[in-house]
Design a protein around this motif. Structure first.
Motif, PDB file in Angstrom:
ATOM      1  N   VAL A   1     -12.000  10.286   2.531  1.00  0.00           N
ATOM      2  CA  VAL A   1     -12.350  10.276   1.312  1.00  0.00           C
ATOM      3  C   VAL A   1     -13.850   9.867   1.093  1.00  0.00           C
ATOM      4  N   THR A   2     -14.506  10.596   0.148  1.00  0.00           N
ATOM      5  CA  THR A   2     -15.814  10.350  -0.517  1.00  0.00           C
ATOM      6  C   THR A   2     -15.905  10.590  -1.955  1.00  0.00           C
ATOM      7  N   LEU A   3     -16.830  10.266  -2.306  1.00  0.00           N
ATOM      8  CA  LEU A   3     -17.295  10.444  -4.030  1.00  0.00           C
ATOM      9  C   LEU A   3     -17.253  12.031  -4.122  1.00  0.00           C
ATOM     10  N   GLU A   4     -17.751  12.703  -3.128  1.00  0.00           N
ATOM     11  CA  GLU A   4     -17.878  14.346  -3.213  1.00  0.00           C
ATOM     12  C   GLU A   4     -16.563  14.795  -3.323  1.00  0.00           C
TER      13      GLU A   4
ATOM     14  N   HIS B   1      -5.803   6.465 -10.344  1.00  0.00           N
ATOM     15  CA  HIS B   1      -5.049   5.587  -9.335  1.00  0.00           C
ATOM     16  C   HIS B   1      -5.939   5.551  -7.846  1.00  0.00           C
ATOM     17  N   MET B   2      -6.537   6.591  -7.456  1.00  0.00           N
ATOM     18  CA  MET B   2      -7.486   6.620  -6.337  1.00  0.00           C
ATOM     19  C   MET B   2      -8.603   5.395  -6.509  1.00  0.00           C
ATOM     20  N   ALA B   3      -9.169   5.577  -7.648  1.00  0.00           N
ATOM     21  CA  ALA B   3     -10.225   4.656  -7.935  1.00  0.00           C
ATOM     22  C   ALA B   3     -10.012   3.273  -8.010  1.00  0.00           C
ATOM     23  N   THR B   4      -8.674   2.879  -7.946  1.00  0.00           N
ATOM     24  CA  THR B   4      -8.064   1.483  -8.003  1.00  0.00           C
ATOM     25  C   THR B   4      -7.662   0.977  -6.624  1.00  0.00           C
ATOM     26  N   LYS B   5      -7.850   1.685  -5.766  1.00  0.00           N
ATOM     27  CA  LYS B   5      -7.339   1.520  -4.263  1.00  0.00           C
ATOM     28  C   LYS B   5      -8.380   1.059  -3.366  1.00  0.00           C
ATOM     29  N   LYS B   6      -8.477   0.098  -2.477  1.00  0.00           N
ATOM     30  CA  LYS B   6      -9.337   0.048  -1.255  1.00  0.00           C
ATOM     31  C   LYS B   6      -9.065   1.328  -0.381  1.00  0.00           C
ATOM     32  N   VAL B   7     -10.271   1.373   0.062  1.00  0.00           N
ATOM     33  CA  VAL B   7     -10.384   2.672   0.890  1.00  0.00           C
ATOM     34  C   VAL B   7      -9.446   2.721   2.150  1.00  0.00           C
ATOM     35  N   ARG B   8      -9.383   1.357   2.605  1.00  0.00           N
ATOM     36  CA  ARG B   8      -8.337   1.418   4.144  1.00  0.00           C
ATOM     37  C   ARG B   8      -7.234   1.607   3.497  1.00  0.00           C
TER      38      ARG B   8
ATOM     39  N   ASP C   1      -5.248  16.194   0.565  1.00  0.00           N
ATOM     40  CA  ASP C   1      -4.593  14.875   1.495  1.00  0.00           C
ATOM     41  C   ASP C   1      -5.645  14.016   1.649  1.00  0.00           C
ATOM     42  N   ILE C   2      -5.546  12.897   0.684  1.00  0.00           N
ATOM     43  CA  ILE C   2      -7.027  12.015   0.735  1.00  0.00           C
ATOM     44  C   ILE C   2      -6.231  10.790   1.329  1.00  0.00           C
TER      45      ILE C   2
ATOM     46  N   SER D   1       0.841  -1.100  -0.103  1.00  0.00           N
ATOM     47  CA  SER D   1      -0.018   0.049   0.104  1.00  0.00           C
ATOM     48  C   SER D   1       0.800   1.241   0.012  1.00  0.00           C
ATOM     49  N   ALA D   2       1.762   1.190   0.859  1.00  0.00           N
ATOM     50  CA  ALA D   2       2.963   2.362   0.661  1.00  0.00           C
ATOM     51  C   ALA D   2       3.538   2.455  -0.449  1.00  0.00           C
ATOM     52  N   ASN D   3       3.863   1.639  -1.127  1.00  0.00           N
ATOM     53  CA  ASN D   3       4.419   1.818  -2.404  1.00  0.00           C
ATOM     54  C   ASN D   3       3.346   2.308  -3.541  1.00  0.00           C
ATOM     55  N   GLU D   4       2.064   2.272  -3.100  1.00  0.00           N
ATOM     56  CA  GLU D   4       1.045   2.661  -3.858  1.00  0.00           C
ATOM     57  C   GLU D   4       0.583   4.067  -3.698  1.00  0.00           C
ATOM     58  N   ASN D   5       1.082   4.664  -2.621  1.00  0.00           N
ATOM     59  CA  ASN D   5       0.490   5.874  -2.104  1.00  0.00           C
ATOM     60  C   ASN D   5       0.984   6.839  -2.908  1.00  0.00           C
TER      61      ASN D   5
END
Length: 301
Positions: free
Chosen positions: A129-132, A87-94, A123-124, A40-44
């Motif tokens: 994080v929300t769709l809005e 990129h954000m759309a491919t990640k799990k929220v946690r 800074d998400i 996850s860190a590598n994908e941040n």
């Protein structure tokens, strides 16, 4: 008596086996969690923009019929923001912990420009994080950069670009976060000049202009041999930028020198190599539609 001892022994072995299996599962779960956190860190993503608001963006001084240069910048910024949202759309929220922001050097005196740049700082993470929020980010990066350039052009107070000073004093603090993939997008024509940062050490400088290139006689077919032999280039601004990736967009060489583009790219490449930048690409200005895939590939791969 022997039967009792046998039964007790069997039960003890079963208990120890179960305990051992349980401990192994706990260790495995802990290892999996650590691995997930590492991945996850590598994908941040931590994406920063450095805008050159010098007179290169002046449509009167440097007009372009195909598409004004400042409008190209705006489109590049939009493309990067789209890649960030993808990129954000491919990640799990946690696992979300991603940042995007915009800088200048020097900072404009126009307070409205600085206010807008603050509004472009996101800074998400999993807590906010929300769709809005993502829709707001998309809208902000589609509209606000154009307002920044419009204000800068209207002010007509171009003070140059102190890109060298930004790398020396700010890039590590502003653009590099632990446990993130750090990407700096530099929007520039490739020339660097600021009146307060004019340093020359032998043939190394903190600045580069068409006049400097001509004065160094890097405008003929022997430019590379001369540049290597006499060690022309930028003074290293810092060291060990191995945790930073840099994408330079908008290189716009003076067409009076057929070798100008190659000279500029070598200046920047040698500079990045000396500062040990982890990864970089340097692209000449082009229509945003032609660079769209290149920009997104750099960020998403």
């Amino acid at each position: 008596m022997k039967n009792k001892i046998y039964i007790i022994t069997i039960l003890l072995l079963v208990f120890l086996s179960c305990k051992n299996n349980s401990e192994k599962k706990e260790v495995k779960a802990a290892e999996n969690l650590k691995q997930a956190k590492r991945e996850s860190a590598n994908e941040n993503l931590n994406i920063s923009f450095l805008l050159d608001l010098s007179d290169r963006i002046d449509p009167k001084k440097y007009p372009n019929e195909a598409m004004e240069y400042y409008l190209r910048d705006v489109a590049y910024i939009k493309t990067v923001s789209e890649a960030f949202i993808t990129h954000m759309a491919t990640k799990k929220v946690r696992y979300m912990d991603d940042k995007i922001q915009l800088y200048f050097d020097p900072e404009p005196k126009n307070q409205n420009i600085n206010k807008i740049s603050t509004e472009l700082r996101y800074d998400i993470n999993r807590h906010n994080v929300t769709l809005e929020t993502l829709d707001q980010l998309k809208s902000s990066y589609s509209l606000n950069p154009l307002e920044i350039y419009d204000l800068a052009i209207s002010d007509n107070k171009y003070v140059g670009s102190d890109t060298w000073r930004f790398f020396k004093t700010k890039v590590k603090d502003y653009c590099i976060e632990q446990d993130h993939r750090n990407i700096l997008i530099v929007l520039t024509d490739g020339y660097i000049y600021h009146k307060d940062t004019k340093i020359k050490e032998a043939n190394l400088t903190t600045y580069l202009t068409p006049q400097v290139i001509r004065s160094f006689k890097l405008n003929n077919k022997d430019w590379k041999d001369r540049m290597d032999k006499e060690q022309f280039g930028f003074i290293p601004a810092t060291t060990d930028l191995s945790k930073l990736e840099v994408l330079v967009l908008g290189i716009n060489p003076d067409n009076k020198n057929p070798y100008e583009e190659e000279v500029i790219i070598k200046y920047w490449s040698d500079w990045f190599d000396t500062m040990k930048v982890g990864r970089y690409q340097i692209k000449t200005t082009g229509l945003p539609s032609n660079l769209d895939n290149i920009v997104k590939e750099f960020i998403l791969n």
